[in-house]
Design an enzyme around this catalytic site. Structure first.
Site, PDB file in Angstrom:
ATOM      1  N   GLU A 141      -1.261  -5.720  -3.318  1.00 35.23           N
ATOM      2  CA  GLU A 141      -0.700  -4.397  -3.015  1.00 35.23           C
ATOM      3  C   GLU A 141       0.423  -4.035  -3.984  1.00 35.23           C
ATOM      4  O   GLU A 141       1.437  -4.738  -4.052  1.00 35.23           O
ATOM      5  CB  GLU A 141      -0.142  -4.370  -1.592  1.00 35.23           C
ATOM      6  CG  GLU A 141       0.464  -3.006  -1.226  1.00 35.23           C
ATOM      7  CD  GLU A 141       1.230  -3.042   0.092  1.00 35.23           C
ATOM      8  OE1 GLU A 141       1.312  -1.982   0.737  1.00 35.23           O
ATOM      9  OE2 GLU A 141       1.750  -4.111   0.463  1.00 35.23           O
ATOM     10  N   ASP A 176      -2.068   1.295  -0.219  1.00 33.84           N
ATOM     11  CA  ASP A 176      -1.072   1.945   0.630  1.00 33.84           C
ATOM     12  C   ASP A 176      -0.805   3.337   0.061  1.00 33.84           C
ATOM     13  O   ASP A 176      -0.253   3.479  -1.038  1.00 33.84           O
ATOM     14  CB  ASP A 176       0.207   1.117   0.670  1.00 33.84           C
ATOM     15  CG  ASP A 176       1.204   1.628   1.705  1.00 33.84           C
ATOM     16  OD1 ASP A 176       1.401   2.852   1.787  1.00 33.84           O
ATOM     17  OD2 ASP A 176       1.806   0.796   2.410  1.00 33.84           O
ATOM     18  N   GLN A 202      -3.333   1.665   3.984  1.00 36.81           N
ATOM     19  CA  GLN A 202      -2.155   1.855   4.825  1.00 36.81           C
ATOM     20  C   GLN A 202      -1.573   3.246   4.585  1.00 36.81           C
ATOM     21  O   GLN A 202      -1.813   3.859   3.536  1.00 36.81           O
ATOM     22  CB  GLN A 202      -1.100   0.781   4.542  1.00 36.81           C
ATOM     23  CG  GLN A 202      -1.526  -0.610   4.969  1.00 36.81           C
ATOM     24  CD  GLN A 202      -0.521  -1.677   4.594  1.00 36.81           C
ATOM     25  OE1 GLN A 202       0.031  -1.677   3.505  1.00 36.81           O
ATOM     26  NE2 GLN A 202      -0.296  -2.622   5.489  1.00 36.81           N
ATOM     27  N   GLU A 238       1.737   1.674   8.679  1.00 40.60           N
ATOM     28  CA  GLU A 238       2.927   0.951   8.265  1.00 40.60           C
ATOM     29  C   GLU A 238       4.070   1.941   8.052  1.00 40.60           C
ATOM     30  O   GLU A 238       4.520   2.182   6.942  1.00 40.60           O
ATOM     31  CB  GLU A 238       2.656   0.140   6.992  1.00 40.60           C
ATOM     32  CG  GLU A 238       3.732  -0.902   6.726  1.00 40.60           C
ATOM     33  CD  GLU A 238       3.462  -1.734   5.488  1.00 40.60           C
ATOM     34  OE1 GLU A 238       3.784  -2.935   5.516  1.00 40.60           O
ATOM     35  OE2 GLU A 238       2.947  -1.199   4.489  1.00 40.60           O
TER      36      GLU A 238
END
Length: 259
Positions: A141, A176, A202, A238
């Site tokens: 990530e 993300d 995310q 998140e």
């Protein structure tokens, strides 16, 4: 239709950690994720998960000493033995939760340092091969430099290059959208381009990392894009609630499992 996983490190903080699973289930989530479970015995985490009839979407490999500011070890030369022991620690939680994907944090170091790059590639290969024996995906990530200054993996193109270079089917990109918006912008175009590498998604509002209910990025459009791409996984929430967790779940009403 997107399926959402509550991030129990950021959401449901009104409850003790092991009580957050039931709270998330009662709020309509069918899965959870979190940063780290290691302060709690594996069997207790497994029981909390089962008690909420939830699926475990994701958690992170041990990051080193988080309290002292460490944010992963994979790119840190000299930490190889500790990193490998961390994988063994994580596997106990894999067994109890049935999770199918783990995120490997890189650490705080210069991404252009050849020694750090060598260490990262070696960690990636070892982790991917070890986890692959258990049917687990290893996720990489990119994290933006505002939230985590000095993080080794801070660019989506860089992360994608490491995924491709690894040449292993269980090495994937953790996409993300919050980090993508802050690093690059144009989240939809990057999602389209990198989708074949994506193993987990995310979300959070780019303004303050709160509920995904603003215009930056455009989540209704991005959720529709995930559907059009045929994304089968969970979308990890998140984010930090602006006020209470439950008070901020208006955005989630169309998708909760009890709707």
């Amino acid at each position: 239709m997107p399926r959402f996983a509550a991030n129990l490190s950021m959401m449901f903080n009104e409850w003790e950690f092991l009580d957050r699973f039931k709270a998330a289930s009662e709020a309509g989530f069918e899965a959870v994720e979190f940063l780290f479970p290691y302060e709690h015995a594996p069997e207790k985490v497994g029981l909390a998960l089962a008690g909420g009839e939830l699926e475990q979407a994701l958690f992170n490999l041990p990051p080193g000493d988080w309290a002292k500011g460490e944010r992963g070890m994979a790119a840190l030369p000299g930490r190889e033995e500790e990193f490998r022991k961390g994988i063994e620690t994580a596997l106990a939680y894999v067994h109890e939760t049935g999770v199918k994907r783990l995120h490997m944090m890189a650490g705080l170091t210069d991404p252009n340092d050849p020694a750090a790059q060598k260490a990262y590639r070696a960690s990636l290969a070892y982790a991917a091969d070890t986890l692959g024996e258990h049917g687990i995906d290893l996720l990489l990530e990119p994290i933006n430099g505002k939230d985590m200054p000095g993080y080794f993996l801070n660019d989506f193109d860089q992360a994608a290059a490491y995924v491709r270079e690894a040449g292993r089917p269980n090495v994937k990109l953790q996409f993300d959208m919050y980090h993508c918006e802050l690093i690059h912008g144009d989240v939809g175009a990057r999602l389209e381009a990198l989708y074949p590498l994506v193993g987990h998604v995310q979300i959070a509002n780019a303004e303050g990392r709160h509920e995904p209910d603003g215009t930056r990025p455009d989540y209704p459009a991005l959720f529709a894009q995930l559907d059009s791409l045929g994304y089968p996984g969970f979308v990890g929430c998140e984010y930090r609630p602006r006020a209470g967790t439950l008070e901020g779940l208006g955005w989630f009403s169309p998708w909760k499992k009890h709707a």
